[in-house]
Design a protein around this motif. Structure first.
Motif, PDB file in Angstrom:
ATOM      1  N   GLU A 105       0.805  -1.150   0.181  1.00 48.54           N
ATOM      2  CA  GLU A 105       0.044   0.064   0.013  1.00 48.54           C
ATOM      3  C   GLU A 105       0.792   1.331   0.046  1.00 48.54           C
ATOM      4  OE1 GLU A 105      -0.856  -2.084   3.324  1.00 48.54           O
ATOM      5  OE2 GLU A 105      -1.706  -3.280   1.736  1.00 48.54           O
ATOM      6  N   MET A 106       2.013   1.096   0.208  1.00 51.49           N
ATOM      7  CA  MET A 106       2.921   2.279   0.075  1.00 51.49           C
ATOM      8  C   MET A 106       2.903   3.161  -1.128  1.00 51.49           C
ATOM      9  SD  MET A 106       6.321   1.528   2.528  1.00 51.49           S
ATOM     10  CE  MET A 106       6.190   0.726   4.042  1.00 51.49           C
ATOM     11  N   LYS A 107       2.621   4.401  -1.137  1.00 50.08           N
ATOM     12  CA  LYS A 107       2.770   5.090  -2.249  1.00 50.08           C
ATOM     13  C   LYS A 107       4.093   6.247  -2.329  1.00 50.08           C
ATOM     14  CE  LYS A 107      -2.173   5.551  -2.621  1.00 50.08           C
ATOM     15  NZ  LYS A 107      -2.291   4.184  -2.297  1.00 50.08           N
ATOM     16  N   ASN A 108       4.607   6.281  -3.188  1.00 53.10           N
ATOM     17  CA  ASN A 108       5.482   7.227  -3.344  1.00 53.10           C
ATOM     18  C   ASN A 108       5.255   8.833  -3.003  1.00 53.10           C
ATOM     19  OD1 ASN A 108       7.152   5.152  -4.556  1.00 53.10           O
ATOM     20  ND2 ASN A 108       6.837   5.982  -6.648  1.00 53.10           N
ATOM     21  N   GLY A 109       6.062   9.346  -2.096  1.00 52.67           N
ATOM     22  CA  GLY A 109       5.729  10.558  -1.509  1.00 52.67           C
ATOM     23  C   GLY A 109       6.320  10.838  -0.193  1.00 52.67           C
ATOM     24  N   ASN A 110       5.716  11.976   0.388  1.00 47.53           N
ATOM     25  CA  ASN A 110       5.815  11.931   1.851  1.00 47.53           C
ATOM     26  C   ASN A 110       4.976  11.424   2.726  1.00 47.53           C
ATOM     27  OD1 ASN A 110       8.538  13.130   1.420  1.00 47.53           O
ATOM     28  ND2 ASN A 110       7.392  15.387   1.083  1.00 47.53           N
ATOM     29  N   ALA A 111       5.121  11.044   3.764  1.00 49.44           N
ATOM     30  CA  ALA A 111       4.337  10.537   4.900  1.00 49.44           C
ATOM     31  C   ALA A 111       4.685  11.272   6.366  1.00 49.44           C
ATOM     32  CB  ALA A 111       4.409   9.348   5.024  1.00 49.44           C
ATOM     33  N   LYS A 112       3.797  11.909   6.950  1.00 49.10           N
ATOM     34  CA  LYS A 112       4.080  12.495   8.346  1.00 49.10           C
ATOM     35  C   LYS A 112       4.167  11.336   9.318  1.00 49.10           C
ATOM     36  CE  LYS A 112       2.445  16.627  10.027  1.00 49.10           C
ATOM     37  NZ  LYS A 112       3.645  17.345   9.391  1.00 49.10           N
ATOM     38  N   THR A 113       5.329  11.566  10.377  1.00 52.61           N
ATOM     39  CA  THR A 113       5.714  10.875  11.229  1.00 52.61           C
ATOM     40  C   THR A 113       4.901  11.056  12.361  1.00 52.61           C
ATOM     41  OG1 THR A 113       7.503  11.889  11.810  1.00 52.61           O
ATOM     42  CG2 THR A 113       8.016  10.235  10.045  1.00 52.61           C
ATOM     43  N   VAL A 114       4.918  10.258  13.612  1.00 48.05           N
ATOM     44  CA  VAL A 114       4.475  10.424  14.907  1.00 48.05           C
ATOM     45  C   VAL A 114       5.290  11.674  15.393  1.00 48.05           C
ATOM     46  CG1 VAL A 114       4.394   9.532  17.259  1.00 48.05           C
ATOM     47  CG2 VAL A 114       3.511   8.269  15.124  1.00 48.05           C
ATOM     48  N   GLN A 115       6.478  11.598  14.949  1.00 45.53           N
ATOM     49  CA  GLN A 115       7.452  12.735  15.658  1.00 45.53           C
ATOM     50  C   GLN A 115       6.943  14.110  15.099  1.00 45.53           C
ATOM     51  OE1 GLN A 115       9.991  14.451  13.348  1.00 45.53           O
ATOM     52  NE2 GLN A 115      11.080  15.329  15.123  1.00 45.53           N
ATOM     53  N   GLY A 116       6.413  14.219  13.900  1.00 46.64           N
ATOM     54  CA  GLY A 116       5.903  15.582  13.193  1.00 46.64           C
ATOM     55  C   GLY A 116       6.461  15.930  12.074  1.00 46.64           C
ATOM     56  N   ALA A 117       7.733  15.307  11.590  1.00 50.32           N
ATOM     57  CA  ALA A 117       8.539  15.616  10.219  1.00 50.32           C
ATOM     58  C   ALA A 117       7.776  14.480   9.402  1.00 50.32           C
ATOM     59  CB  ALA A 117       9.880  15.522  10.427  1.00 50.32           C
ATOM     60  N   ASN A 118       8.256  14.765   8.061  1.00 52.61           N
ATOM     61  CA  ASN A 118       7.895  14.073   7.034  1.00 52.61           C
ATOM     62  C   ASN A 118       8.984  12.934   6.723  1.00 52.61           C
ATOM     63  OD1 ASN A 118       5.365  14.864   6.335  1.00 52.61           O
ATOM     64  ND2 ASN A 118       6.085  16.554   5.361  1.00 52.61           N
ATOM     65  N   LEU A 119       8.597  11.767   6.175  1.00 51.07           N
ATOM     66  CA  LEU A 119       9.531  10.806   5.751  1.00 51.07           C
ATOM     67  C   LEU A 119       9.296  10.722   4.180  1.00 51.07           C
ATOM     68  CD1 LEU A 119       9.370   7.723   8.025  1.00 51.07           C
ATOM     69  CD2 LEU A 119      11.410   9.302   7.635  1.00 51.07           C
ATOM     70  N   ALA A 120      10.349  10.459   3.476  1.00 51.36           N
ATOM     71  CA  ALA A 120      10.184  10.160   1.956  1.00 51.36           C
ATOM     72  C   ALA A 120      10.192   8.661   1.645  1.00 51.36           C
ATOM     73  CB  ALA A 120      11.249  10.852   1.194  1.00 51.36           C
ATOM     74  N   LEU A 121       8.913   8.313   1.251  1.00 56.53           N
ATOM     75  CA  LEU A 121       8.585   6.934   0.803  1.00 56.53           C
ATOM     76  C   LEU A 121       8.719   6.779  -0.645  1.00 56.53           C
ATOM     77  CD1 LEU A 121       5.667   6.147   3.064  1.00 56.53           C
ATOM     78  CD2 LEU A 121       7.966   5.990   3.810  1.00 56.53           C
ATOM     79  N   ALA A 122       9.423   5.443  -0.963  1.00 59.44           N
ATOM     80  CA  ALA A 122       9.335   5.153  -2.428  1.00 59.44           C
ATOM     81  C   ALA A 122       9.173   3.501  -2.521  1.00 59.44           C
ATOM     82  CB  ALA A 122      10.746   5.717  -3.057  1.00 59.44           C
ATOM     83  N   ARG A 123       8.512   3.217  -3.395  1.00 52.43           N
ATOM     84  CA  ARG A 123       8.214   1.941  -3.914  1.00 52.43           C
ATOM     85  C   ARG A 123       8.393   1.576  -5.460  1.00 52.43           C
ATOM     86  NH1 ARG A 123       3.651  -1.832  -4.903  1.00 52.43           N
ATOM     87  NH2 ARG A 123       2.375  -0.105  -4.894  1.00 52.43           N
ATOM     88  N   ALA A 124       9.270   0.473  -5.549  1.00 54.05           N
ATOM     89  CA  ALA A 124       9.571   0.050  -7.231  1.00 54.05           C
ATOM     90  C   ALA A 124       9.560  -1.010  -7.213  1.00 54.05           C
ATOM     91  CB  ALA A 124      10.697   0.902  -7.542  1.00 54.05           C
ATOM     92  N   GLY A 125       8.601  -1.862  -7.635  1.00 53.70           N
ATOM     93  CA  GLY A 125       8.373  -3.311  -7.623  1.00 53.70           C
ATOM     94  C   GLY A 125       8.376  -3.650  -6.327  1.00 53.70           C
ATOM     95  N   GLY A 126       9.107  -4.725  -5.969  1.00 57.17           N
ATOM     96  CA  GLY A 126       9.348  -5.165  -4.647  1.00 57.17           C
ATOM     97  C   GLY A 126      10.115  -4.363  -3.612  1.00 57.17           C
ATOM     98  N   PHE A 127      10.749  -3.440  -4.148  1.00 56.63           N
ATOM     99  CA  PHE A 127      11.692  -2.822  -3.292  1.00 56.63           C
ATOM    100  C   PHE A 127      10.921  -1.445  -2.770  1.00 56.63           C
ATOM    101  CE2 PHE A 127      14.357  -4.728  -6.267  1.00 56.63           C
ATOM    102  CZ  PHE A 127      15.362  -5.454  -5.684  1.00 56.63           C
TER     103      PHE A 127
END
Length: 159
Positions: A105-127
Motif C-alpha cells: 500500500e505504500m505510495k511514493n511521496g511524503n508521509a508524516k511521522t508520529v514525531q511530526g516531520a515527513n519521511l520520503a517513501l518510495a516503492r518500485a516493484g518489490g523494493f
C-alpha cells in the motif's frame, strides 16, 4: 468400534492442540523483543519510555532499524541519544507512522511521522525505501500495526 472412536478423539485433540499453539501476532513492542535483529531497537524503545505506547495503542507502521543499522551510527551520536531521552524519543518516533501501511500500500511521496516531520517513501516493484534506507524485511505483522525492518537509522531534520 471403540478403537475407531478412541483414534478419532485423539486425532481431534491433536488437531485442536496444533491450532492452539499458533501464536497470534504480538504487539509492536513484543515483536521487536522477539526479533533477534531488533535487540538494539528494543532496548532503546524501553529507554525512551515508548514500550507501553507501542504495546497499547496504534495502529502504527514502524520502520525498525536493524542491529547492523545501529552499528553504523557514530559512537558520539549514540552517546548523545543515551544522554538525552527527549532526543532519543524524537529519533525513534521519526521511524513511526500513524496507521498501518503494508509495503503493497505504500505510495511514493511524503508521509508524516508520529514525531511530526515527513519521511520520503518510495516503492518500485518489490523494493521499498524510506529516506535513504532500504526495507530489508517488509510486513512483519503486529497486533497493533506492522513492522518493516530497515538497514539504516533515520535522523529527523534539524529544526
Amino acid at each position: 468400534m471403540k478403537n475407531i472412536l478412541a483414534i478419532a478423539t485423539l486425532s481431534a485433540a491433536a488437531l485442536l492442540q496444533g491450532c492452539a499453539s499458533t501464536p497470534a501476532p504480538a504487539t509492536i513492542t513484543d515483536t521487536a523483543a522477539r526479533t533477534p535483529q531488533l535487540s538494539t531497537l528494543n532496548k532503546l524503545i524501553a529507554e525512551a519510555g515508548l514500550a507501553d505506547t507501542l504495546r497499547q495503542s496504534g495502529p502504527y507502521t514502524v520502520f525498525a532499524p536493524s542491529d547492523d543499522a545501529f552499528k553504523a551510527v557514530p559512537a558520539k551520536t549514540l552517546a548523545e541519544l543515551a544522554a538525552n531521552k527527549e532526543l532519543l524519543k524524537s529519533v525513534l518516533t521519526y521511524h513511526v507512522l500513524p496507521g498501518k501501511v503494508g509495503s503493497a500500500e505504500m505510495k511514493n511521496g511524503n508521509a508524516k511521522t508520529v514525531q511530526g516531520a515527513n519521511l520520503a517513501l518510495a516503492r518500485a516493484g518489490g523494493f521499498v525505501t524510506v529516506e535513504d534506507a532500504m526495507v530489508t524485511q517488509a510486513d512483519v505483522p503486529a497486533s497493533n500495526g506492522v513492522v518493516h525492518v530497515i538497514d539504516r537509522v533515520l535522523m529527523p531534520p534539524k529544526k
